[in-house]
Every structure is written in C-alpha cells, then in structure tokens.
Design a protein around this motif. Sequence first.
Motif, PDB file in Angstrom:
ATOM      1  N   VAL C  74       3.339 -12.405  -5.623  1.00  0.00           N
ATOM      2  CA  VAL C  74       3.176 -11.073  -4.950  1.00  0.00           C
ATOM      3  C   VAL C  74       3.781 -11.196  -3.372  1.00  0.00           C
ATOM      4  O   VAL C  74       3.274 -12.268  -2.980  1.00  0.00           O
ATOM      5  CB  VAL C  74       1.839 -10.718  -4.916  1.00  0.00           C
ATOM      6  CG1 VAL C  74       1.615  -9.537  -4.351  1.00  0.00           C
ATOM      7  CG2 VAL C  74       1.499 -10.424  -6.483  1.00  0.00           C
ATOM      8  N   ASP C  75       4.679 -10.717  -3.199  1.00  0.00           N
ATOM      9  CA  ASP C  75       5.265 -10.774  -1.867  1.00  0.00           C
ATOM     10  C   ASP C  75       5.771 -11.963  -1.470  1.00  0.00           C
ATOM     11  O   ASP C  75       5.409 -12.565  -0.645  1.00  0.00           O
ATOM     12  CB  ASP C  75       4.081 -10.124  -0.657  1.00  0.00           C
ATOM     13  CG  ASP C  75       4.688  -9.227   0.464  1.00  0.00           C
ATOM     14  OD1 ASP C  75       5.946  -8.912   0.255  1.00  0.00           O
ATOM     15  OD2 ASP C  75       3.974  -9.031   1.415  1.00  0.00           O
ATOM     16  N   GLY C  76       6.367 -12.678  -2.596  1.00  0.00           N
ATOM     17  CA  GLY C  76       6.896 -14.164  -2.401  1.00  0.00           C
ATOM     18  C   GLY C  76       5.906 -15.200  -2.459  1.00  0.00           C
ATOM     19  O   GLY C  76       6.412 -16.353  -2.478  1.00  0.00           O
ATOM     20  N   GLN C  93      -6.178  -6.089  -0.248  1.00  0.00           N
ATOM     21  CA  GLN C  93      -5.441  -5.201   0.626  1.00  0.00           C
ATOM     22  C   GLN C  93      -3.749  -4.879   0.281  1.00  0.00           C
ATOM     23  O   GLN C  93      -3.558  -3.792   0.379  1.00  0.00           O
ATOM     24  CB  GLN C  93      -5.237  -5.997   2.118  1.00  0.00           C
ATOM     25  CG  GLN C  93      -6.211  -6.117   2.735  1.00  0.00           C
ATOM     26  CD  GLN C  93      -6.657  -7.044   4.003  1.00  0.00           C
ATOM     27  OE1 GLN C  93      -5.528  -7.527   4.519  1.00  0.00           O
ATOM     28  NE2 GLN C  93      -7.406  -7.167   4.366  1.00  0.00           N
ATOM     29  N   THR C  94      -3.509  -5.933  -0.687  1.00  0.00           N
ATOM     30  CA  THR C  94      -1.978  -5.330  -1.208  1.00  0.00           C
ATOM     31  C   THR C  94      -2.011  -4.914  -2.720  1.00  0.00           C
ATOM     32  O   THR C  94      -1.281  -4.163  -3.029  1.00  0.00           O
ATOM     33  CB  THR C  94      -1.380  -6.913  -1.404  1.00  0.00           C
ATOM     34  OG1 THR C  94      -1.551  -7.335  -0.298  1.00  0.00           O
ATOM     35  CG2 THR C  94       0.079  -6.635  -1.694  1.00  0.00           C
ATOM     36  N   ILE C  95      -3.131  -5.423  -3.262  1.00  0.00           N
ATOM     37  CA  ILE C  95      -3.106  -4.984  -4.931  1.00  0.00           C
ATOM     38  C   ILE C  95      -4.572  -3.746  -4.904  1.00  0.00           C
ATOM     39  O   ILE C  95      -5.516  -3.987  -4.384  1.00  0.00           O
ATOM     40  CB  ILE C  95      -3.381  -5.918  -5.646  1.00  0.00           C
ATOM     41  CG1 ILE C  95      -2.284  -6.993  -5.698  1.00  0.00           C
ATOM     42  CG2 ILE C  95      -3.635  -5.331  -7.474  1.00  0.00           C
ATOM     43  CD1 ILE C  95      -2.763  -8.152  -6.671  1.00  0.00           C
ATOM     44  N   GLY C  96      -4.135  -2.542  -5.862  1.00  0.00           N
ATOM     45  CA  GLY C  96      -5.092  -1.529  -6.023  1.00  0.00           C
ATOM     46  C   GLY C  96      -5.430  -1.864  -7.601  1.00  0.00           C
ATOM     47  O   GLY C  96      -4.300  -1.841  -8.234  1.00  0.00           O
ATOM     48  N   PHE C  97      -6.553  -2.130  -8.042  1.00  0.00           N
ATOM     49  CA  PHE C  97      -6.916  -2.400  -9.397  1.00  0.00           C
ATOM     50  C   PHE C  97      -7.756  -1.361 -10.073  1.00  0.00           C
ATOM     51  O   PHE C  97      -8.871  -1.000  -9.569  1.00  0.00           O
ATOM     52  CB  PHE C  97      -7.289  -3.752  -9.559  1.00  0.00           C
ATOM     53  CG  PHE C  97      -7.096  -4.355 -10.877  1.00  0.00           C
ATOM     54  CD1 PHE C  97      -7.591  -3.719 -12.148  1.00  0.00           C
ATOM     55  CD2 PHE C  97      -6.395  -5.660 -10.896  1.00  0.00           C
ATOM     56  CE1 PHE C  97      -7.505  -4.183 -13.445  1.00  0.00           C
ATOM     57  CE2 PHE C  97      -5.857  -6.094 -12.309  1.00  0.00           C
ATOM     58  CZ  PHE C  97      -6.500  -5.388 -13.530  1.00  0.00           C
ATOM     59  N   VAL C  98      -7.127  -0.353 -11.069  1.00  0.00           N
ATOM     60  CA  VAL C  98      -8.062   0.424 -11.717  1.00  0.00           C
ATOM     61  C   VAL C  98      -8.352  -0.066 -13.119  1.00  0.00           C
ATOM     62  O   VAL C  98      -7.694  -0.174 -14.027  1.00  0.00           O
ATOM     63  CB  VAL C  98      -7.564   1.797 -11.810  1.00  0.00           C
ATOM     64  CG1 VAL C  98      -8.313   2.702 -12.554  1.00  0.00           C
ATOM     65  CG2 VAL C  98      -6.829   2.385 -10.413  1.00  0.00           C
ATOM     66  N   MET C 194      -8.158   3.102  -1.503  1.00  0.00           N
ATOM     67  CA  MET C 194      -8.758   3.350  -0.314  1.00  0.00           C
ATOM     68  C   MET C 194      -8.064   2.241   0.783  1.00  0.00           C
ATOM     69  O   MET C 194      -8.075   2.739   1.911  1.00  0.00           O
ATOM     70  CB  MET C 194     -10.305   2.518  -0.513  1.00  0.00           C
ATOM     71  CG  MET C 194     -10.957   2.684   0.805  1.00  0.00           C
ATOM     72  SD  MET C 194     -11.114   4.652   1.408  1.00  0.00           S
ATOM     73  CE  MET C 194     -11.677   4.064   2.908  1.00  0.00           C
ATOM     74  N   ASN C 195      -7.635   1.016   0.362  1.00  0.00           N
ATOM     75  CA  ASN C 195      -6.915   0.207   1.334  1.00  0.00           C
ATOM     76  C   ASN C 195      -5.457   0.289   1.702  1.00  0.00           C
ATOM     77  O   ASN C 195      -4.624  -0.448   2.025  1.00  0.00           O
ATOM     78  CB  ASN C 195      -7.314  -1.296   1.117  1.00  0.00           C
ATOM     79  CG  ASN C 195      -8.687  -1.629   1.659  1.00  0.00           C
ATOM     80  OD1 ASN C 195      -9.289  -0.555   2.363  1.00  0.00           O
ATOM     81  ND2 ASN C 195      -9.167  -2.693   1.274  1.00  0.00           N
ATOM     82  N   GLY C 196      -4.990   1.465   0.863  1.00  0.00           N
ATOM     83  CA  GLY C 196      -3.423   1.717   0.859  1.00  0.00           C
ATOM     84  C   GLY C 196      -2.692   0.677   0.403  1.00  0.00           C
ATOM     85  O   GLY C 196      -1.741  -0.220   0.992  1.00  0.00           O
ATOM     86  N   PRO C 197      -3.063   0.279  -1.144  1.00  0.00           N
ATOM     87  CA  PRO C 197      -2.248  -0.987  -1.658  1.00  0.00           C
ATOM     88  C   PRO C 197      -0.829  -0.528  -1.789  1.00  0.00           C
ATOM     89  O   PRO C 197      -0.157   0.303  -1.913  1.00  0.00           O
ATOM     90  CB  PRO C 197      -2.827  -1.107  -3.101  1.00  0.00           C
ATOM     91  CG  PRO C 197      -3.392   0.310  -3.338  1.00  0.00           C
ATOM     92  CD  PRO C 197      -3.789   0.956  -2.067  1.00  0.00           C
ATOM     93  N   ARG C 198      -0.043  -1.876  -1.779  1.00  0.00           N
ATOM     94  CA  ARG C 198       1.695  -1.728  -2.120  1.00  0.00           C
ATOM     95  C   ARG C 198       2.004  -1.856  -3.491  1.00  0.00           C
ATOM     96  O   ARG C 198       2.906  -1.615  -3.987  1.00  0.00           O
ATOM     97  CB  ARG C 198       2.268  -2.849  -1.117  1.00  0.00           C
ATOM     98  CG  ARG C 198       1.923  -2.566   0.441  1.00  0.00           C
ATOM     99  CD  ARG C 198       2.416  -3.830   1.085  1.00  0.00           C
ATOM    100  NE  ARG C 198       3.905  -4.442   0.734  1.00  0.00           N
ATOM    101  CZ  ARG C 198       4.201  -5.569   1.018  1.00  0.00           C
ATOM    102  NH1 ARG C 198       3.434  -6.518   1.437  1.00  0.00           N
ATOM    103  NH2 ARG C 198       5.331  -5.902   0.887  1.00  0.00           N
ATOM    104  N   LEU C 199       0.638  -2.541  -4.238  1.00  0.00           N
ATOM    105  CA  LEU C 199       1.100  -2.511  -5.600  1.00  0.00           C
ATOM    106  C   LEU C 199      -0.348  -1.983  -6.491  1.00  0.00           C
ATOM    107  O   LEU C 199      -1.493  -2.355  -6.131  1.00  0.00           O
ATOM    108  CB  LEU C 199       1.180  -4.108  -6.187  1.00  0.00           C
ATOM    109  CG  LEU C 199       1.182  -4.212  -7.494  1.00  0.00           C
ATOM    110  CD1 LEU C 199       2.333  -3.335  -8.281  1.00  0.00           C
ATOM    111  CD2 LEU C 199       1.118  -5.684  -7.763  1.00  0.00           C
TER     112      LEU C 199
END
Lengths: 416, 133, 258
Positions: C74-76, C93-98, C194-199
């Motif tokens: 993820v992100d290298g 912070q990078t991943i949002g998981f539902v 909430m944390n504005g995930p990129r993925l």
Amino acid sequence: MGRIASEDGAPVNSHITLRSLPAENLRRKPLRTVALIIVVMLLSVALFGGSLLSINLGNGMRSMEERLGADLMVVPQNSAQQAEALLANGSPGTFYFTEEAASAVAKADGVAQFTEQVYISSLAAACCASKLQIIGYDPSTDFVIQPWLSSQFDGEVKDGQIVAGAGVNVSSDGTIELYGRTWPVVAQLASTGTSLDNSVFINRATIPSMVEASAQVSHRVMPEQYEKKAVSAVLIKVADGYDPHTVAESITKLDPSYKSLGFVYPGGITSSAKASLGSLVGYTAIFVAVLWVMGVIVLLVVFFSSVNERKREFASLRIMGATRGMLRGVIAREALIVSLAGGVTGVALASLFVFPFSSLIGRQLQLPYLQAGPLAVIGMIAVSVLCTVVVCMGASMLAMCKLARPEAYVTLREGQ
Amino acid sequence: MKNTVFASLPSVILGALIAIVPQTFAHACMGHATFGACHYSQQAATGIGVVILVLGIVSFFVARPMRVGINIAIAADALLLIAVPNLLIGVCKGQMMHCRMVMLPTLTVLGTLTIICAAAAAWVESRPKTVRQ
Amino acid sequence: MGVEQTERKHLLVVDDLTRRFRRRGKDFDAVSHVDLVMDEGDFVAIVGRSGNGKSTLISMIAGLIEPTSGTVRVDGEIVGRMDDRTLSRLRNQTIGFVMQSQTLLSNLTVLDNVVLPATLFDDAAGAAGPAAQSDVSGGEASDAMPEDAITPDPLNERAMALLERLGVADLAGSYPKELSGGEMRRVSIARALMNGPRLLIADEPTGDLDQESTEVVMNLLRGLADEGTAVLMVTHDSEALGYADYALRMDAGVLSRP
C-alpha cells in the motif's frame, strides 16, 4: 459526563477520545461495573480491616508487655484471681494483706528487686463514670510504674496528687472526684490499650487520706488499722538466672503460713494473652487470604469471560486502527477505575467501623487493643489500595494476553 | 422508578434504624440514678430517626425536584444526628461506658451512611435527564 | 496489470498473494496467487459466491491476516513487514474498512462511533483526506477555538456531515442497539470515511440495505471514487455492480476478469 448530544442530536463542543472510552464502557454496563467494584471493595475491606486489627492488637500486646514490668506478684490468700483479672482485663479490685508478710517475702532467695503496691477500687461515681482502679505505689522502691511515668511526666507525684490513665475522665479544671473529694491531677498518661488506662496512680502516702475519704462518703474501703501499712501486692523482679516459679517456691519455704499466699506471674498472663492474640491474628490472616484467593478468582473469571464477550469490540477497534498498546490501555484504564473506586470505598467502609468502634472491639476481644497512630493508618490505606489496584490490573492484563494473541479479523469472524 | 427507589429507600431504612437502634442494643447506659446526657442523646436520636424515616417515605411520592430538596433535608438531619451525641448533648464521660462504646459510634456510623446516601440521591436527582435515549 | 517497474506509483499492489488454510486435515488455498493493482480514483468490484476467499483477500490487504506467500503493497510499503504501530496507523489513516458484520462499539453513540477513529493518533484529526475535506466546511477550523466556546467541535462537525450525507444524521445520539441493520451499515461507512481514507475497502456495503439506501450508498461510493479515493468493494448485488468501473470474479480463491 458532560458530552451528551443535545435534544436534536446536534453535537456539542467536545468529542469522544480513546481516553474517555473506558469510562464510557463502564458507564454503559452499570451492573457489571458495580459488581466488579463490590468484589474489589470486599478485598480492600478485608485487607485493610484485617491488617489494621492485627496491627492494633500487636500494639496493645507490646504496650501490655512493657507495663507489666514485674516477674512475680505476691498477693494475699485467695486474691490471686482478683489480681490476675486486674492485670488482664481491668476489673478494679480491692485486696490487701492482713498480716505483716509483705516485706518478709523479700528475704527469699532470688529476689533482685521488690516493691509494694496498694490496690483500691473506687466507687462508680454518681453518674456516667465507671469504677476506677486506684493504684498506690511506693516511689522509693518502685521499678514498675515510675519508668513509664517519667517518660511522660517530669517530677515526682507528691502526696495527694494523682496521675490519671488515658481513659480516666479528668474534669476541665484538672481535678478528679474520688470518694466525694476532688484531687489534683498532675498528669494524664497516653493510651496503653490495657486496663491501666482505667487506673489512677497515687503515691502510697496518699492512701490513708483516700481511705479516710471513703469512710466519709460510704463504707470504709479498709479498716483504719491497715490504712497506713496496707499492702496489696509485692512485685518482685527476680535475679538473673532465677525462674519466677522457683522464687515463689522459696518464698513458701520461708514460713509455713506463706503456703497459702497467692502468686501471680505477669509473664504468664502476657504469654497466654500472646497465645490467644497469635491465634486470632492467624485466623484473621487465613480469612483474609482465603477471601483474596476467592476474590482474585472471581476477578479473573469476570475479566476472561468479558474478553470473550468483547472480542468483537476489540476487533472493531483494531480495524479502525487501534494499536495493541491502545487496546491494553483501554483495558488497563477500565481496571484502574474499577479498582481505585472499589479500593477507596472499601477502605472508607472499613474505617467507618474500625475507628468509631475501637474501644468496643478491644473489650469484645478481651485483649489489649491499642489504636495505631495516623502514620501507620495512612500507610495501611496506601498498601491496601495499592494491593487492590495491582491485583485488579494484573488480572485484567492476564485476560488481555489472551486477547492479543489471535489475529484481529479472525477473532471478529469467530464472533459472527 | 429505579431512581426513585434509589433516592428514597435508603433514607427509609436508615431512618428506621436510627429510630430503633438507640432504643435497643445501642441503648444509653443503664442503672443511672438520674438521667445522664446519654439518655437525652438517645431520645433525641430516636426523634431525628423518625423525622428521617418520614422524609424518606414522603420522597417516594413527590416530583424529582422535591426529592432533591428532601434529600438535602435528610442530609442536614443526619448531620444533626451526628452532632447530638458528639457535640450538642454528649454521652457519658467514662471510656468504658456502654453509651460511649456502642451508642456513640453506632449513631455516628448511621449518620455518616445517611449523609452519603442522601447526598448521592440529591446529586443523581438534580442532574438533567440525558437525552441519549 | 501488475507491471513490475511501475508498482511504486500505484496506491495498491497485490502481488501473487496466497493464503492457505487447513480444514479437516486438508490444505486448501482460500486465496490463490492473486494479482491486483489499484490507483486513486479506481472503483473495483469483486463478485463471487461466499466462501470463495473474497473476505480473506481484503483482510490480507488491510493487514488483518498474514498471507502465506506473496505481498501486499500500500503506497509502496509492504503491509506484512510493518510493525504494529505503522500497520495500525495505515489502517487508521490510509485505509477505510467497512466490515460485513456489525462492528460498531455498543457503548458509544453513533456520533462517537464515527468520531473515534479520528482521535486514535494525534495527527489523525488534521489529516483528513479528500473524502472528508470535500464536503465538510468546518474541517479546517482546527484548534484555534477557546475552551468555553459553544462552537461545536470540528471532529463532531465532520462526523455529523458524513452522517448527513448518508442520511442518518438524526440518529447521531442513538446507541447501535437501537439501529436497524441498514442504519448500522451506513454508520459503519461514515466511520470508515472519517479519516478521509485513500483506499476504501467495503465488504458487502449494500448487504442489508433497501433499494433507496443502496442508491444513497452507491452514489456516495461513486462520488468518492470520482474525487480520487480508490474503492474496493466485495458484493454480490448486481445493482451495486453497475456503479463500479469494472468487476472481477473470485472463484475458489482465483481472481479473474469475467
């Protein structure tokens, strides 16, 4: 908890944090929280109450040993039991030799030091005072009372003056009423936890005027012919290498009539009190230990079962990015809140009973019981609260180890 | 309902105890020729106990704000209860007298418990109801 | 896909990923040699019957399960080589998981559930990504506020805006047990954003939802992808498939284009 959404669901100005999560968890499970606090509270009550009781009994014992400075007491015929009662549990008594035996016994082999004392029981005063033991001692030969007096009172007890024990009610003008006459109190002694607290000490030379006073108000406590030479007991310190019992035996050999004298061994009273104290403290320790083992088991069971129940919750926290340390923090904080609440309430509850009822406890136990000083009490409070906190946190951390092992998502699927 | 019981029941129980206990095991000293301080403390304690009991019963049937007031009154009464044997009237002076050894600490403990319960009840009842539900 | 020399540029690179399980004494690959590359703005759907390894795959991407072989970048950065704190920060912070199942914390209100991820790391609150910043005006009004201000907390504001967007703002003060399955699902999505995930990884995001709610949720996911968030969705809802850029099929652990 000030963070409450207002009526229309709009947010207020503070938000949830990981730090406030444990309090929130506890608040939302009031039954579980209260049950845990009660368990912890019982632990702290038992530890604090039990150890304070043991400390107080030990204090009383030590002070009793210090106060009974003689190895052997020679008392008149049939008075041995009364004398023992006087030493052990403080029932005041009056008895005295009717013949000139007192100084004679001192000639026996093995007597290193001896002194004479006079015991008179006061009347119960008109209202609201209990009987006092009046102890007349001989300042010229005394080795029992004076060392103790001098630690708290400079100077000599002059004729007609009184030194009062801690439990004696001295009126505000520094006098005490005995046999209808007021006597000046020159000093009041610190509490010893023994019967001596309920005694007053006078110079032996004061005895005749005390007896005269008694004759005026009620019945004369001893006939006039004895009042000057009355002796209730001869206290003996035996020479090095002599056993009090051997000395007693050699006293009986001085004169055939001495066979009927009463012999009291303060050391024996101390050692029998020590024995019952030992067993009492032993039982208390066992009781506290059993309670603690059971309490710790209950805590472990509760924490382990709640970990199972809460797997989903912790997995969910992991997925939103909580580290293992954060999870541990949540658990530890919950345990800390519970154990502090329980520990402090427990100490408070135990204090509510141990301190106000201390004189009742002492009387019921029939053992010298001397309340420990504030420093010792503060120390015990700290130790009790610390122990409950450590045990509670430890139990929750043990449970936490179980939680940390399996992978978060796997746990969550098990929970489905 | 749960709150009402929590805010009222302890006062009823403690009030009853305060009224009864001085007349039974935590009695004043016996065998005085004349009544001493302990006797008057005992009678006063019973009276205060009855007042707390009555206030406790009343608080079952009134509105929340009133229950706050009643609990404040109960706490004040309990303070009075503690003050009676300790300060205002007193007990016998003898260290080993029954009234000093049993009645005084019993009343002090009961009074303390009553103050704690009443203060807790007043606090709980004066908090705004949450709207989380 | 899976071009070696360009993988550093991609947001997500799954390379030859395999996970072996043992069931009744027999080894089988729940996920077998899967390759997948995603960039910002991609919206990929994975379909397939349950038990075919979809959930295992996305769990490995989020670092919740360790792969038997292969890597997830993820992100290298290789997910499997991160320590607990770095990995947790990545999930935060990078991943949002539902999740497929209900994972809201029962002791917190809906609002607090959504806010909580933003409070785990000190820098999380300010680091709102495209998803959060695009629709929350109050997000920038950071810590300049005095203690006694009646002004609402910026995190609460952002959470409320997300709940609003998912149509569950009126439930902010409720507890999860008072919610229906569909409502919980939407709150979970709000929490993941909430944390504005990129993925954003979503396991059956429309599972319990009715037609109308499905539309709301899928429009939101589509909008996120258009704003630059990579969305990886597992579903078997044919209606939801229409919103994705393309769909992949997962069959006995093997990922393929249909």
